[in-house]
Design an enzyme around this catalytic site. Structure first.
Site, PDB file in Angstrom:
ATOM      1  CB  THR A  28       7.472 -12.963  23.447  1.00 41.30           C
ATOM      2  OG1 THR A  28       6.881 -13.955  22.629  1.00 41.30           O
ATOM      3  CG2 THR A  28       7.895 -13.578  24.770  1.00 41.30           C
ATOM      4  CB  SER A  30       8.341  -6.455  29.944  1.00 46.30           C
ATOM      5  OG  SER A  30       9.180  -5.664  29.111  1.00 46.30           O
ATOM      6  CG  ASP A  81       6.731  -9.226  19.310  1.00 47.71           C
ATOM      7  OD1 ASP A  81       6.782  -9.123  20.559  1.00 47.71           O
ATOM      8  OD2 ASP A  81       7.386 -10.068  18.677  1.00 47.71           O
ATOM      9  CG  ASP A  84      15.333  -7.202  22.512  1.00 44.24           C
ATOM     10  OD1 ASP A  84      14.886  -7.121  23.669  1.00 44.24           O
ATOM     11  OD2 ASP A  84      15.256  -8.236  21.825  1.00 44.24           O
ATOM     12  CE  LYS A  94      10.131  -9.209  17.402  1.00 40.58           C
ATOM     13  NZ  LYS A  94       9.868  -9.076  18.845  1.00 40.58           N
ATOM     14  N   GLY A  95      14.624 -10.805  20.033  1.00 43.28           N
ATOM     15  CA  GLY A  95      15.139 -12.095  20.465  1.00 43.28           C
ATOM     16  C   GLY A  95      15.742 -12.111  21.844  1.00 43.28           C
ATOM     17  N   GLY A  97      14.198 -12.318  24.459  1.00 40.69           N
ATOM     18  CA  GLY A  97      13.448 -13.334  25.191  1.00 40.69           C
ATOM     19  C   GLY A  97      13.504 -14.712  24.565  1.00 40.69           C
ATOM     20  CD  GLU A 103       9.433 -12.511  19.525  1.00 41.15           C
ATOM     21  OE1 GLU A 103       9.123 -12.339  20.723  1.00 41.15           O
ATOM     22  OE2 GLU A 103      10.514 -12.113  19.053  1.00 41.15           O
ATOM     23  CE  LYS A 121      13.551  -2.539  25.186  1.00 40.93           C
ATOM     24  NZ  LYS A 121      12.963  -1.925  26.376  1.00 40.93           N
TER      25      LYS A 121
END
Length: 213
Positions: A28, A30, A81, A84, A94-95, A97, A103, A121
């Site tokens: 998930t 951009s 994937d 962040d 991650k997370g 979003g 995920e 990142k």
């Protein structure tokens, strides 16, 4: 190079890891959105996709890519994937979003996890980006108190409900020098569904733009 251009390059470069006939795990965000656009160009060569979020499912379906149930597919060969944050050991936060639980489930079943990011990142130590934790709603205050005991500053992501019907707490102020231990510790607390640390099962490959690190 702009972050947007690096994201596009990473999304497109990840295609080289997708084998003909594969069921592709799709994350998930951009950067993943660029990957899905590239995947559409080879949709006739794959069996379909397992999606980690409603957002990605909608984009995949728009391109006519079949969505498959992870319970039916068995183990996946590949999962693509974003993240962040990513440290030098390919451990991730991650997370952002709010799709971290699905995920993490898809990452766990994949033989190879390819993480696609832009250079912003990359960090030496995880924690500048607030750590997302998905919690059962009734446990929000309990988990908040436990985080404070551990030196973190919990902030409820008010108004956000995950695809699983749960809430997100973002933890500020942690410098996560041992993410494997912290992930293990937090996973023991009742009420936590998933911690946004991908450390016990880190990425296998990290692409920054079209460059593998």
């Amino acid at each position: 190079m702009s972050n947007a251009n690096e994201k596009r390059l990473a999304g497109e470069a990840a295609i080289r890891y997708v084998e003909d006939g594969a069921v592709v795990g799709v994350g998930t965000g951009s950067t993943v959105a660029y990957f899905i656009e590239a995947l559409a160009g080879m949709k006739d060569r794959i069996k379909g996709a397992v999606s980690s979020s409603e957002q990605s499912t909608a984009q995949l379906r728009k391109h006519g890519i079949e969505i498959l149930d992870l319970n039916s597919t068995g183990p996946l060969t590949i999962y693509i994937d974003g993240a962040d944050e990513c440290d030098p050991h390919k451990r991730l936060i991650k997370g952002g979003g709010a799709a971290l639980t699905r995920e993490k489930i898809v990452a766990e079943t994949a033989q190879k996890f390819v993480c696609i990011i832009d250079s912003s990142k990359q960090v030496d130590v995880l924690g500048t980006f607030p750590l997302p934790i998905e919690v059962i709603p009734m446990a929000r205050s309990l988990i908040g108190r436990e985080i404070v005991k551990r030196g973190g500053n919990p902030v409820w992501r008010d108004g956000v409900v995950t695809d699983n019907g749960n809430w997100i707490i973002d933890v500020h102020g942690w410098r996560i020098t041992d993410p494997v231990a912290l992930e293990r510790d937090l996973n023991q607390l009742p009420g936590i569904v998933t911690v946004g640390l991908f450390a016990r099962r880190p990425a296998d490959v990290v692409l920054v733009g079209d460059r593998e690190i």
